[in-house]
Design a protein around this motif. Structure first.
Motif, short mmCIF file in Angstrom:
data_model
loop_
_atom_site.label_atom_id
_atom_site.label_comp_id
_atom_site.label_asym_id
_atom_site.label_seq_id
_atom_site.Cartn_x
_atom_site.Cartn_y
_atom_site.Cartn_z
N GLN A 47 29.55 52.74 64.14
CA GLN A 47 29.97 52.84 65.53
C GLN A 47 29.34 51.71 66.34
O GLN A 47 28.11 51.57 66.36
N GLU A 61 25.83 51.44 64.58
CA GLU A 61 25.08 52.57 64.00
C GLU A 61 25.82 53.05 62.76
O GLU A 61 27.03 53.38 62.82
N ARG A 65 29.34 59.88 55.89
CA ARG A 65 30.47 60.79 55.74
C ARG A 65 30.52 61.30 54.31
O ARG A 65 30.28 60.56 53.37
N ASN A 117 20.07 56.09 60.69
CA ASN A 117 19.37 57.35 60.97
C ASN A 117 18.45 57.70 59.81
O ASN A 117 18.83 57.60 58.64
N ASP A 179 15.93 59.11 68.67
CA ASP A 179 17.30 59.60 68.81
C ASP A 179 17.31 60.95 69.55
O ASP A 179 16.29 61.65 69.59
N GLU A 235 24.29 57.78 74.24
CA GLU A 235 25.15 58.22 73.12
C GLU A 235 26.29 59.06 73.65
O GLU A 235 26.11 59.81 74.62
N GLU A 238 32.11 59.17 76.84
CA GLU A 238 33.52 59.55 76.64
C GLU A 238 34.43 59.16 77.80
O GLU A 238 35.65 59.27 77.67
N PHE A 257 32.99 57.50 72.02
CA PHE A 257 34.42 57.42 71.70
C PHE A 257 35.17 56.56 72.73
O PHE A 257 36.16 55.93 72.41
P1 C2E Z 1 23.36 60.91 65.84
O1 C2E Z 1 22.54 59.94 65.08
O2 C2E Z 1 22.90 61.30 67.20
O3 C2E Z 1 24.82 60.28 65.88
C1 C2E Z 1 25.70 60.39 66.95
C2 C2E Z 1 26.79 61.41 66.67
O4 C2E Z 1 27.67 61.48 67.78
C3 C2E Z 1 27.66 61.04 65.48
O5 C2E Z 1 28.06 62.27 64.87
C4 C2E Z 1 28.87 60.39 66.13
O6 C2E Z 1 30.04 60.42 65.34
C5 C2E Z 1 29.01 61.27 67.36
N1 C2E Z 1 29.68 60.60 68.47
C6 C2E Z 1 29.86 59.28 68.68
N2 C2E Z 1 30.50 59.06 69.83
C7 C2E Z 1 30.75 60.27 70.39
C8 C2E Z 1 31.38 60.70 71.61
O7 C2E Z 1 31.84 59.91 72.43
N3 C2E Z 1 31.42 62.04 71.84
C9 C2E Z 1 30.90 62.95 70.97
N4 C2E Z 1 30.99 64.24 71.28
N5 C2E Z 1 30.29 62.58 69.81
C10 C2E Z 1 30.20 61.25 69.53
P2 C2E Z 1 28.07 62.46 63.30
O8 C2E Z 1 28.54 61.19 62.65
O9 C2E Z 1 28.80 63.73 63.03
O10 C2E Z 1 26.54 62.62 62.94
C11 C2E Z 1 25.82 63.72 63.41
C12 C2E Z 1 24.35 63.55 63.15
O11 C2E Z 1 24.10 63.54 61.73
C13 C2E Z 1 23.80 62.20 63.63
O12 C2E Z 1 23.57 62.28 65.00
C14 C2E Z 1 22.54 62.09 62.78
O13 C2E Z 1 21.50 62.86 63.33
C15 C2E Z 1 22.99 62.74 61.47
N6 C2E Z 1 23.34 61.67 60.52
C16 C2E Z 1 24.50 60.99 60.36
N7 C2E Z 1 24.39 60.08 59.35
C17 C2E Z 1 23.12 60.18 58.89
C18 C2E Z 1 22.37 59.49 57.87
O14 C2E Z 1 22.84 58.56 57.19
N8 C2E Z 1 21.07 59.90 57.66
C19 C2E Z 1 20.50 60.90 58.42
N9 C2E Z 1 19.22 61.24 58.15
N10 C2E Z 1 21.16 61.54 59.40
C20 C2E Z 1 22.45 61.19 59.62
#
Ligand code: C2E
Ligand code: MG
Ligand code: MG
Length: 284
Positions: A47, A61, A65, A117, A179, A235, A238, A257
């Motif tokens: 992103q 970032e 998935r 992350n 974060d 973060e 929208e 987004f």
């Molecule tokens: P995060 O690091 O705070 O990532 C931001 C989350 O917000 C991501 O969800 C992203 O897709 C989502 N997001 C981005 N823009 C928007 C928006 O405009 N509105 C809303 N409502 N959401 C938005 P995602 O990809 O589902 O990831 C969720 C969490 O999972 C991440 O939060 C992070 O804490 C964790 N995560 C994801 N990938 C990894 C990774 O490779 N390693 C680790 N340890 N944690 C991960």
């Protein structure tokens, strides 16, 4: 056992009959996660993060998935905590860092930052800094382009190993961002320690920018972070209004987004950059 560990260990947790369905999904997911990354079930999306003054993309970032043959698409918010409980976050996290570095090294050389992350389980491992150093060397990655994102709610600041890792990472030139600021516990000691380079404001703070109180709270956090020598990123942006408020509150960077959704690296094509420059111009 997982609930007891999550609640801080050293305690008993009793389960209700209805909870067994949820628990069995958890156990099955834990099993399906074993070596999921080596079976090609996982991939990364990226992103864009833009500079709110120029509208340019300054960082990406990496977000993990997972598509399981058994469960379909499983959200990171569901499967990451399970990998943390079982310890599989260590091989998966190592895979994420290497994949992300290899996919973005050409962009990093041109000055783009990569955010990855990191789970508390990784940063509290004694060998973590060595793994990061070896991965960066393997990918020939410029160390000063990597930003590791940690969450203050899952990491206790007084963890001795984490503190050593944070110092050694800083010596390598790797930056660390906090974060999800605004949810969970945030100790201001993090700011006193001076080991963070950035605070990332959680979407819950951004969604409330439409109210006087919401702007006062976000503005206060931004000013505090700047005073402590940290930059601030937003973060989950929208809407155009949110972008406008963040710019007025002197937030440095933003993602969401409204700017660009997370995408596979080959789909980025800098479309997010153009979209965003006009979005920022419009909000002025
Ligand atoms: P995060 O690091 O705070 O990532 C931001 C989350 O917000 C991501 O969800 C992203 O897709 C989502 N997001 C981005 N823009 C928007 C928006 O405009 N509105 C809303 N409502 N959401 C938005 P995602 O990809 O589902 O990831 C969720 C969490 O999972 C991440 O939060 C992070 O804490 C964790 N995560 C994801 N990938 C990894 C990774 O490779 N390693 C680790 N340890 N944690 C991960
Ligand atoms: Mg993050
Ligand atoms: Mg976050």
């Amino acid at each position: 056992m997982y609930e007891a560990k999550r609640a801080g260990k050293d305690r008993c947790v009793f389960s209700e009959v209805g909870e067994t369905v949820q628990a069995s999904r958890r156990v099955q997911i834990a099993r399906a996660l074993r070596d999921a990354q080596t079976r090609g079930e996982m991939h990364l999306v990226y992103q864009p993060i833009i500079d709110l003054n120029t509208g340019s993309t300054v960082a990406l970032e990496a977000l993990l998935r997972w598509t399981s043959p058994q469960f379909g698409i499983v959200e990171p918010t569901e499967f990451i905590p399970i990998t943390e409980d079982t310890g599989s976050i260590l091989p998966i996290g190592a895979w994420v860092l290497l994949q992300a570095c290899e996919a973005t090294v050409a962009l990093a050389v041109r000055g783009l930052d990569l955010h990855v992350n990191i789970s508390a389980i990784q940063i509290t491992h004694p060998d973590f800094t060595t793994w990061v150093r070896q991965t960066l060397a393997h990918a020939q990655y410029p160390t000063d382009r990597l930003v590791l994102e940690i969450t203050g709610s899952t990491l206790t600041r007084d963890d001795h190993i984490a503190q050593t890792n944070l110092r050694n990472l800083a010596a390598l030139g790797v930056r660390v961002a906090l974060d999800d600021v605004g949810v969970g516990n945030l100790s201001l000691q993090w700011l006193h320690d001076g080991q963070l380079t950035e605070l990332k404001l959680d979407r819950t703070l951004i969604a409330r920018l439409g109210t006087d109180r919401g702007r006062a709270i976000a503005g206060g956090v931004i000013a505090t972070a700047h005073g402590a020598g940290c930059t601030v990123s937003a973060e989950g942006v929208e809407t155009d209004d949110e972008l406008h408020h963040l710019h007025a509150l002197r937030c440095d960077t933003a993602q969401g987004f409204h700017i660009a959704a997370p995408q596979p690296i080959d789909d980025l094509h800098w479309a997010g950059l153009r979209l965003h420059r006009s979005a920022v111009d419009d909000s002025r």
